[in-house]
Design an enzyme around this catalytic site. Structure first.
Site, mmCIF file in Angstrom:
data_model
loop_
_atom_site.group_PDB
_atom_site.id
_atom_site.type_symbol
_atom_site.label_atom_id
_atom_site.label_comp_id
_atom_site.label_asym_id
_atom_site.label_seq_id
_atom_site.Cartn_x
_atom_site.Cartn_y
_atom_site.Cartn_z
ATOM 1 N N GLU A 1 8.798 16.358 -20.131
ATOM 2 C CA GLU A 1 8.742 16.583 -21.389
ATOM 3 C C GLU A 1 7.047 17.388 -21.672
ATOM 4 O OE1 GLU A 1 8.239 13.885 -20.037
ATOM 5 O OE2 GLU A 1 6.913 12.468 -21.264
ATOM 6 N N CYS B 1 9.231 7.974 -16.796
ATOM 7 C CA CYS B 1 7.951 7.240 -16.433
ATOM 8 C C CYS B 1 8.235 5.669 -16.748
ATOM 9 C CB CYS B 1 6.794 7.807 -17.013
ATOM 10 S SG CYS B 1 5.256 7.185 -16.456
ATOM 11 N N HIS C 1 6.620 13.766 -15.610
ATOM 12 C CA HIS C 1 6.982 14.170 -17.115
ATOM 13 C C HIS C 1 7.546 15.702 -17.441
ATOM 14 C CE1 HIS C 1 5.272 10.371 -18.663
ATOM 15 N NE2 HIS C 1 4.763 10.307 -17.476
#
Lengths: 226, 40
Positions: free
Chosen positions: A196, A84, A194
């Site tokens: 994560e 990002c 994302h």
């Protein structure tokens, strides 16, 4: 494997990235003002709003002391993953080709998306197979990937397009539905979604863990049953 | 049309402004810029 996750003033996803990395290896935070990568062998540039991003996303962060060290690390072949805002920073720093423009609708988009693995032959995706779909969230206002057509052709031919949004999965307007790319050498990757945020079954998908497992060289997590 | 931004700078040496635009104030891949010098 030892991951280093950068923390800029204004980062907001560095702790999730740190916790994701720790599922697969050692990990520590790297402060933006220190030009020392502390011996890590993989750098993660996380999401957020580095230095406020008032001028343009990533425009200031590229001049930070830690990014000078990251540029040197990347030149030596070190692996760097930008997520990002981290993707925006790496593009601004010239470590990745292209740039991120405002979403075509000019609105913030936050949703779970499906991305398709176009190239499983990178250090970031080797736990994946070609055509595999990963369910991971995206949340951004400035995520429309852009590069000139001739450059996109060259990137596709060289396998630098690693992830694409599945048809109908997003409307941010990215060129050729690109969600993630690598540099020519293949040691630096950036993506807008994302991974994560998709490592714990609690969130409904562990597909993001496949990227971290790839980097750590350990088995990928089993998909969460639908 | 997307309106960009207007940056006003007071500089000693205007010859540096072009480089400032190329490296920081604009991303030449996705943004155009114009420089207007106003003598004070």
């Amino acid at each position: 494997v030892k991951f280093g996750v950068i923390r800029f003033p204004g980062s907001c996803d560095e702790v999730d990235a740190l916790l994701a990395c720790r599922r697969y290896g050692e990990a520590e935070l790297l402060w933006h003002h220190e030009p020392d990568l502390r011996g890590v062998d993989t750098v993660v540039v996380p999401g957020g709003f580095s230095y406020g991003d008032y001028l343009r996303p990533g425009a200031i962060a590229r001049f930070s002391p830690v990014m000078e060290a990251v540029a040197e690390f990347a030149r030596e072949g070190g692996r760097v993953l930008g997520i990002c805002n981290g993707f925006q920073v790496l593009c601004e720093a010239g470590l990745l080709p292209g740039a991120l423009l405002p979403n075509v609708e000019l609105r913030f988009i936050c949703r779970q998306v499906e991305v398709i693995v176009d190239n499983p032959g990178t250090p970031f995706t080797r736990a994946c197979v070609r055509g595999e779909r990963l369910s991971i969230p995206m949340k951004h206002t400035t995520g429309r990937y852009y590069a000139p057509d001739a450059q996109l052709d060259a990137m596709e031919a060289a396998g630098q397009v690693v992830l694409r949004y599945a048809p109908g999965s997003t409307d941010n307007g990215s060129s050729r539905d690109i969600a993630g790319i690598t540099n020519e050498r293949g040691n630096v990757m950036g993506l807008m979604p994302h991974p994560e945020h998709a490592v714990d079954p609690f969130t409904g998908s562990t597909d993001g863990g496949r990227l971290f497992a790839s980097l750590a060289g350990v088995p990928a997590p089993e998909p969460v049953a639908a | 049309v997307r309106i960009g931004r207007l940056v006003e700078l007071e500089v000693e040496d205007p010859s540096q402004v072009g480089e400032m635009c190329e490296k920081l104030l604009a991303n030449p891949l996705i943004e155009d810029y114009e420089i207007d010098l106003i003598e004070s």
